[in-house]
Design an enzyme around this catalytic site. Structure first.
Site, PDB file in Angstrom:
ATOM      1  N   GLY A 155       0.855  -1.197   0.000  1.00 17.97           N
ATOM      2  CA  GLY A 155       0.000   0.000   0.000  1.00 17.97           C
ATOM      3  C   GLY A 155       0.884   1.238   0.000  1.00 17.97           C
ATOM      4  N   ARG A 156       0.330   2.329   0.508  1.00 19.03           N
ATOM      5  CA  ARG A 156       1.075   3.598   0.497  1.00 19.03           C
ATOM      6  C   ARG A 156       2.408   3.484   1.229  1.00 19.03           C
ATOM      7  NH1 ARG A 156      -4.478   5.984   0.898  1.00 19.03           N
ATOM      8  NH2 ARG A 156      -4.542   4.747   2.788  1.00 19.03           N
ATOM      9  N   ILE A 157       2.374   2.892   2.454  1.00 21.49           N
ATOM     10  CA  ILE A 157       3.601   2.832   3.256  1.00 21.49           C
ATOM     11  C   ILE A 157       4.580   1.831   2.633  1.00 21.49           C
ATOM     12  CG2 ILE A 157       4.563   2.347   5.550  1.00 21.49           C
ATOM     13  CD1 ILE A 157       1.806   3.279   6.702  1.00 21.49           C
ATOM     14  N   ARG A 178      -2.447  -8.361  -2.017  1.00 21.80           N
ATOM     15  CA  ARG A 178      -3.686  -9.011  -2.462  1.00 21.80           C
ATOM     16  C   ARG A 178      -3.756  -9.023  -3.990  1.00 21.80           C
ATOM     17  NH1 ARG A 178      -8.056  -5.840   0.839  1.00 21.80           N
ATOM     18  NH2 ARG A 178      -6.527  -4.349   0.118  1.00 21.80           N
ATOM     19  N   ALA A 238       3.363  -3.209  10.909  1.00 23.40           N
ATOM     20  CA  ALA A 238       1.946  -3.233  10.539  1.00 23.40           C
ATOM     21  C   ALA A 238       1.075  -3.283  11.796  1.00 23.40           C
ATOM     22  CB  ALA A 238       1.681  -4.407   9.622  1.00 23.40           C
ATOM     23  N   ARG A 239       0.803  -4.480  12.263  1.00 21.00           N
ATOM     24  CA  ARG A 239       0.009  -4.669  13.476  1.00 21.00           C
ATOM     25  C   ARG A 239       0.452  -5.956  14.131  1.00 21.00           C
ATOM     26  NH1 ARG A 239      -1.373  -0.253  13.591  1.00 21.00           N
ATOM     27  NH2 ARG A 239      -3.432   0.685  13.657  1.00 21.00           N
ATOM     28  N   GLU A 268      -0.142  -6.026  22.565  1.00 17.47           N
ATOM     29  CA  GLU A 268       0.624  -4.894  23.101  1.00 17.47           C
ATOM     30  C   GLU A 268      -0.258  -4.049  24.020  1.00 17.47           C
ATOM     31  OE1 GLU A 268       1.579  -3.268  19.122  1.00 17.47           O
ATOM     32  OE2 GLU A 268       0.440  -1.495  19.680  1.00 17.47           O
ATOM     33  N   HIS A 286       5.576   0.806  19.411  1.00 18.49           N
ATOM     34  CA  HIS A 286       4.566   1.306  18.457  1.00 18.49           C
ATOM     35  C   HIS A 286       4.718   2.821  18.215  1.00 18.49           C
ATOM     36  CE1 HIS A 286       0.326   0.315  16.737  1.00 18.49           C
ATOM     37  NE2 HIS A 286       0.914   1.275  16.042  1.00 18.49           N
TER      38      HIS A 286
HETATM   39  C1  8YV Z   1      -0.799   5.135  15.610  1.00 25.29           C
HETATM   40  C2  8YV Z   1      -0.707   3.396  13.774  1.00 25.29           C
HETATM   41  O1  8YV Z   1       0.135   5.867  16.315  1.00 25.29           O
HETATM   42  O2  8YV Z   1      -1.735   4.875  12.269  1.00 25.29           O
HETATM   43  C3  8YV Z   1      -1.653   3.729  12.698  1.00 25.29           C
HETATM   44  O3  8YV Z   1      -2.351   2.816  12.230  1.00 25.29           O
HETATM   45  O4  8YV Z   1      -0.463   2.271  14.039  1.00 25.29           O
HETATM   46  C4  8YV Z   1      -0.011   4.473  14.521  1.00 25.29           C
HETATM   47  O5  8YV Z   1       0.394   5.471  13.619  1.00 25.29           O
HETATM   48  C5  8YV Z   1      -1.540   4.265  16.580  1.00 25.29           C
HETATM   49  O6  8YV Z   1      -2.404   3.376  15.962  1.00 25.29           O
HETATM   50  C6  8YV Z   1      -2.338   5.119  17.560  1.00 25.29           C
HETATM   51  O7  8YV Z   1      -3.568   5.492  17.090  1.00 25.29           O
END
Ligand code: 8YV
Length: 332
Positions: A155-157, A178, A238-239, A268, A286
């Site tokens: 994606g963008r990032i 995808r 990512a997550r 987390e 994060h």
């Molecule tokens: C946020 C992030 O700082 O933008 C996102 O999806 O993971 C981080 O940039 C974090 O989610 C707090 O809202």
């Protein structure tokens, strides 16, 4: 009487002031992460909420607060929202794309470099007073320049990281997504679309940037890690949940991959004990989007969204970055 909103976490004072021009605002000055029951209770009577990734807006929260009209995330990721449930109840959801792309890509690249070149590991060694002499192989890591960068989630990032790798560091860029990008987008990034298996097998440095959802839960687990080169690094910005942290800790401990850089974790702010126990991983809390300018831009965009979504300000009814614009169409 002004409509009531909740700002669920602490944020820049001038952003709160701007919201107060339009709304009766309840804030969270202690910046506590409220348990769900408290969040539901504080949302009572509020038509809008300024949220972060810490606040889960699901069916239970929505049904306890049928007056809610808009939830505006200060984050590009929105896996904390049940968007379908929001749409069904006429609640507009927004996020903050674009404004954090470059800062987050910088950080991903920094984590990857720190993992590959063993920067944190060697710094801890020095601080511990263990540096007594130069040695030919001391903290020898893997090269970044000229290596193969694998991007999972273009994606963008992902594209911004690929650009850094290809143009700044002469890396070969391969990616899995995808769907394949338009060749016109691939060309300046010199990016080649490959299968997930090929991505895992060929990457010297694997970058995880795919948005979280049930379909990508543990997309990188023991089986996937087993396909990677023993010299490879893995970076996750990512997550938590995209990577199986327990499996990754095992792979790092047994040196089945060389190193990792992690900014996000399953569950987390808790971090898997196995990750804390190994030295070949760089761990950050994060903060990939955390530059002063970017966090300001994110907060401003989330506030712009909330103001417009609730029919106020110069863009009344036209929030800049809606996730479920069909809700707005139904309102007109
Ligand atoms: C946020 C992030 O700082 O933008 C996102 O999806 O993971 C981080 O940039 C974090 O989610 C707090 O809202």
């Amino acid at each position: 009487m002004k409509p009531k909103i909740l700002v669920a976490r602490a944020v820049f004072a001038d952003v709160i002031d701007r919201l107060r021009e339009h709304f009766d605002v309840e804030t969270n000055d202690a910046d506590a992460v409220w348990p769900k029951a408290e969040l539901m209770q504080r949302l009572r009577g509020k038509v809008g909420a300024f949220t972060t990734g810490s606040e889960r807006i699901d069916v239970e929260v929505l049904d306890a607060n049928p007056q809610l009209r808009a939830v505006c995330n200060m984050a590009v990721g929105y896996n904390n929202f049940d968007v379908d449930a929001c749409t069904a109840r006429g609640v507009l959801c927004t996020n903050t794309p674009e404004v954090l792309t470059e800062s987050t890509a910088d950080f991903g690249f920094a984590l990857m470099m720190a993992a590959a070149r063993r920067i944190c590991e060697s710094e801890h060694f020095l601080r511990a007073g263990r540096w007594t002499k130069w040695s030919y192989d001391m903290f020898a890591g893997g090269d970044v320049h000229g290596a193969t960068l694998g991007v999972l989630g273009m994606g963008r990032i992902g594209q911004a990281i690929a650009r850094r790798g290809a143009l700044g560091f002469g890396m070969r860029v391969i990616y899995h997504n995808r769907s394949r990008l338009d060749p016109a987008v691939e060309a300046p990034l010199r990016a080649q679309y490959v299968s997930k298996e090929e991505l895992l097998r060929r990457s010297d440095h694997l970058m995880i940037v795919v948005p979280y959802g049930p379909a990508v839960h543990h997309a990188i687990g023991a089986a996937e890690l087993a396909l990677m080169k023993p010299t490879a690094t893995l970076t996750n910005i990512a997550r938590g949940g995209v990577v199986d942290d327990a499996a990754l800790a095992d792979a790092l401990r047994e040196r089945r991959i060389a190193a990792a850089g992690l900014d996000v974790f399953e569950g987390e702010p808790k971090v898997h004990a196995g990750l804390l126990a190994v030295s070949n991983v760089v761990l950050t809390p994060h903060i990939a989007s955390a530059t002063e300018a970017t966090r300001r831009a994110m907060a401003d965009l989330a506030a712009d969204n909330l103001i417009a979504a609730l029919g106020c300000g110069p863009n009344a009814g036209r929030p800049p970055t809606p996730l479920n614009p069909e809700v707005l169409q139904r309102r007109t």
